[in-house]
Design a protein around this motif. Structure first.
Motif, mmCIF file in Angstrom:
data_model
loop_
_atom_site.group_PDB
_atom_site.id
_atom_site.type_symbol
_atom_site.label_atom_id
_atom_site.label_comp_id
_atom_site.label_asym_id
_atom_site.label_seq_id
_atom_site.Cartn_x
_atom_site.Cartn_y
_atom_site.Cartn_z
ATOM 1 N N PHE A 15 33.986 87.273 69.318
ATOM 2 C CA PHE A 15 35.348 86.816 69.575
ATOM 3 C C PHE A 15 35.925 87.758 70.626
ATOM 4 N N THR A 56 38.743 87.879 72.480
ATOM 5 C CA THR A 56 40.197 88.114 72.376
ATOM 6 C C THR A 56 40.888 87.892 73.716
ATOM 7 N N GLN A 98 36.338 79.080 72.211
ATOM 8 C CA GLN A 98 37.281 79.988 71.555
ATOM 9 C C GLN A 98 38.574 80.093 72.336
ATOM 10 N N CYS A 126 43.647 83.632 68.723
ATOM 11 C CA CYS A 126 43.546 83.532 67.268
ATOM 12 C C CYS A 126 44.827 82.985 66.638
ATOM 13 N N ALA A 140 44.382 78.136 64.704
ATOM 14 C CA ALA A 140 43.418 78.550 63.683
ATOM 15 C C ALA A 140 42.350 77.483 63.478
ATOM 16 N N VAL A 143 39.853 77.718 66.272
ATOM 17 C CA VAL A 143 38.988 78.895 66.137
ATOM 18 C C VAL A 143 37.966 78.672 65.028
ATOM 19 N N CYS A 200 43.100 91.178 66.014
ATOM 20 C CA CYS A 200 42.628 89.790 65.982
ATOM 21 C C CYS A 200 41.716 89.548 64.789
ATOM 22 N N THR A 254 43.770 89.067 61.730
ATOM 23 C CA THR A 254 44.419 87.754 61.676
ATOM 24 C C THR A 254 43.476 86.725 61.060
ATOM 25 N N VAL A 255 42.225 86.718 61.514
ATOM 26 C CA VAL A 255 41.259 85.757 60.986
ATOM 27 C C VAL A 255 40.891 86.095 59.542
ATOM 28 N N TYR A 264 44.327 83.897 58.067
ATOM 29 C CA TYR A 264 43.908 82.494 58.137
ATOM 30 C C TYR A 264 43.973 81.779 56.787
ATOM 31 N N THR A 283 34.156 87.625 59.060
ATOM 32 C CA THR A 283 34.793 88.162 60.270
ATOM 33 C C THR A 283 35.010 89.666 60.150
#
Length: 268
Positions: A12, A14, A45, A48, A65, A68, A85, A88-89, A93, A114
């Motif tokens: 990922f 970013t 991608q 995020c 989301a 992603v 990031c 966040t996932v 999420y 993740t």
């Protein structure tokens, strides 16, 4: 010879890395491949969704989301060179979707796979050293999301200790926020400015040549303040040092192409 298949990892990249510091993405790729991973960078991608989520745009965050989740499903692990990031996932999420919503289960499955990159290398792959060398003194800033949401603290220091020639000097308060905080620095610029000024003083007091961190937003904020203060302290993402990719300009420094463009501009 090991018959264990290489872990299939999705990188990922970013938004900030893609837009401002692609070298961080290439350093992350090198570290993952050297650790024995099969790495892919999903082309679909996107952001995020953290800025939308933190600003109260819940539906906008959910839209991003979903995209992603679709882009990163099917991989053994998802790795980001950003605690912000990754958090966040991994943490936000699942909370974006109501229980019973099919997207909730998909978000939870992705969250469990993740990782922030240095945590992944040490905690998941068991990496304890790298082959890089850098003759310098550095100090490390613990970015808020990586530290508080994901527990990233000892992992970068463990790998940095293996970099030949590198001396790590701790700040008096390495866990103090630098004042960036995404939209925080826009909404509260005076408070943010005071916070990064304090951080710059703490960095300078170590006598280090470099300040390192795992989040590009923090690094850009600190690099900008140090530059405006006239301090000769360079800022780099930790993966650039761990991957041995420190030949190029530090964060905020002009490249040779920038210098040429500036000279052309003056000439015209």
């Amino acid at each position: 010879m090991s018959t264990t298949p290489a872990p299939r990892v999705a990188l990922f990249v970013t938004c900030l890395v893609d837009a401002f510091r692609p070298s961080v993405g290439f350093a992350a790729l090198r570290l993952l491949e050297e650790a024995g991973c099969e790495v892919e960078v999903p082309a679909a991608q996107t952001c995020c969704g953290q800025p939308s989520w933190n600003s109260g745009d819940r539906e906008g965050a959910r839209r991003m989301a979903r995209r992603v989740i679709e882009a990163f499903e099917g991989y053994d692990h998802v790795v980001a060179p950003s605690g912000s990031c990754a958090a966040t996932v991994a943490r936000d999420y699942p909370a974006m979707f109501e229980p019973g919503d099919p997207w909730r289960a998909r978000a939870e499955a992705l969250a469990a796979r993740t990782h922030e990159i240095v945590s992944f290398l040490t905690d998941v792959l068991g990496l304890s050293e790298v082959s890089a060398r850098l003759d310098a003194a550095a100090t490390y800033h613990d970015s808020c999301s990586g530290l508080r949401a994901l527990g990233v603290k000892a992992q970068p220091r463990k790998l940095l200790a293996s970099v030949q020639g590198l001396e790590l000097r701790e700040m008096s308060d390495p866990e103090a926020c630098c004042g960036f905080g995404g939209t925080f620095c826009v909404k509260y610029p005076e408070i943010s400015g005071a916070m990064v000024a304090d951080k710059a003083e703490d960095i300078a007091a170590t006598g280090a040549d470099l300040v390192l961190a795992g989040d590009l937003g923090c690094l850009m904020n600190m690099a900008g303040k140090l530059s405006r203060q006239g301090r000769a302290i360079r800022a780099r993402h930790v993966v650039e040092v761990l991957a041995g990719m420190t030949d190029g300009p530090a964060i905020g420094e002009a490249t040779a192409a920038d210098a040429r463009d500036a000279r052309k501009g003056k000439a015209t």
